[in-house]
Design an enzyme around this catalytic site. Structure first.
Site, short mmCIF file in Angstrom:
data_model
loop_
_atom_site.label_atom_id
_atom_site.label_comp_id
_atom_site.label_asym_id
_atom_site.label_seq_id
_atom_site.Cartn_x
_atom_site.Cartn_y
_atom_site.Cartn_z
CG HIS A 1 -27.25 -12.94 11.48
ND1 HIS A 1 -27.82 -12.29 12.54
CD2 HIS A 1 -26.46 -12.01 10.87
CE1 HIS A 1 -27.42 -11.02 12.55
NE2 HIS A 1 -26.58 -10.83 11.55
CD GLU B 1 -22.81 -11.46 9.49
OE1 GLU B 1 -22.30 -12.19 10.37
OE2 GLU B 1 -23.51 -10.47 9.77
CG HIS C 1 -19.17 -11.07 12.98
ND1 HIS C 1 -19.28 -10.56 14.26
CD2 HIS C 1 -20.26 -10.62 12.30
CE1 HIS C 1 -20.40 -9.85 14.37
NE2 HIS C 1 -21.01 -9.87 13.19
#
Length: 285
Positions: free
Chosen positions: A79, A137, A141
């Site tokens: 993930h 992602e 992040h």
């Protein structure tokens, strides 16, 4: 601000950090040259290219998607790698100017084709939109890591920090074989067999030395969260695993308060699995 912990918690932390999970090496042209120093969340030092702060609670999270099946039948999938703050909160999308829209091209041009191959196998989107998943992602992040700022790279070229990020995710994931660890304890996907939360977390702690946080969708096991503090840079630093611990009482299991030593048992990232009746179903077509 330094975290405070009791003597009991300190002893637990020492035992957990001693069980460092060795990371599988990934060929990379990037190095940080960071000296040995304190781990994130264990110091009040200011953030730098060699110290993640405030996002020093690093989370490597994995999916188990069986409906529809996503990724290899005998592996969990990536993930992400998230820099949560030491108090369990988090920030996102820290630099939209570096929200690259060409991750596959960045990796290819940097000579990281093996990492791209890995991602096309193990970092896959449930709807088949891999590139958009990777872009999300990274932008959400990856841009929040201060040890991956462009200023931390000598002879910086556009996208170097994103390439380093994805290579670190690869070595983190390869070092955390959740499927194999569960299988080693006799826990394999099955349409009917159910498990207790203690059974699952104990099996993973036996293999890894620390217990991760698990997430469910209803009764179905869906995600795992592995927590770390970081010594040095995301590029090549040492990731110190930290675990989820239970405080036993006559009333059952209750979470210890999150501290520098302990990953949260419940919270924004997961920890919502029932205590029993958990289904870990196979990735059937």
């Amino acid at each position: 601000m330094l975290c405070l912990r009791s003597t009991v918690l300190a002893a637990v932390a020492t035992a957990a950090l001693a069980q460092q999970i060795p990371l599988v090496p990934v060929k990379s042209k990037f190095t940080s040259s960071c000296p040995a120093g304190p781990a994130s969340c264990q110091t009040s030092d200011e953030a730098s290219c060699c110290l993640e702060s405030p996002g020093g609670l690093i989370v490597q999270t994995q999916f188990w998607d069986s409906h529809p099946p996503t990724g290899p039948a005998d592996s969990w999938t990536v993930h992400g790698l998230w820099p949560d703050n030491c108090d369990g909160t988090y920030i996102e999308s820290c630099d939209r100017s570096r929200g690259y829209k060409d991750i596959a091209a960045l990796l290819s041009s940097a000579g990281a084709s093996s990492t791209l191959d890995f991602m096309n196998t193990y970092w896959v989107d449930i709807n088949g939109r891999n590139e958009q998943f990777w872009e999300h992602e990274w932008s959400t992040h990856g841009t929040c890591y201060n040890t991956l700022l462009p200023s931390c790279f000598p002879d910086y070229r556009r996208g170097d920090e994103a390439v380093a990020f994805f290579q670190t995710v690869e070595r983190m994931f390869d070092s955390l074989p959740t499927y194999q660890w569960l299988a080693g304890a006799g826990i394999v996907p099955d349409d009917e067999e159910t498990h207790t939360l203690d059974e699952l977390t104990s099996a993973l702690k036996q293999a890894a030395g620390v217990a991760p946080q698990l997430e469910c969708r209803g009764r179905y096991l869906n995600a795992v969260y592995w927590y770390f503090n970081l010594q040095g840079s995301v590029i090549d630093g040492a990731f110190d695993p930290i675990g989820v611990y239970y405080l036993r009482s006559s009333y059952g299991a209750a979470p210890l308060k999150p501290s520098c030593a302990d990953a949260p048992l419940t919270g924004r990232r997961g920890g919502n699995c029932p205590r029993s009746g958990i289904l870990y179903t196979p990735k059937n077509e």
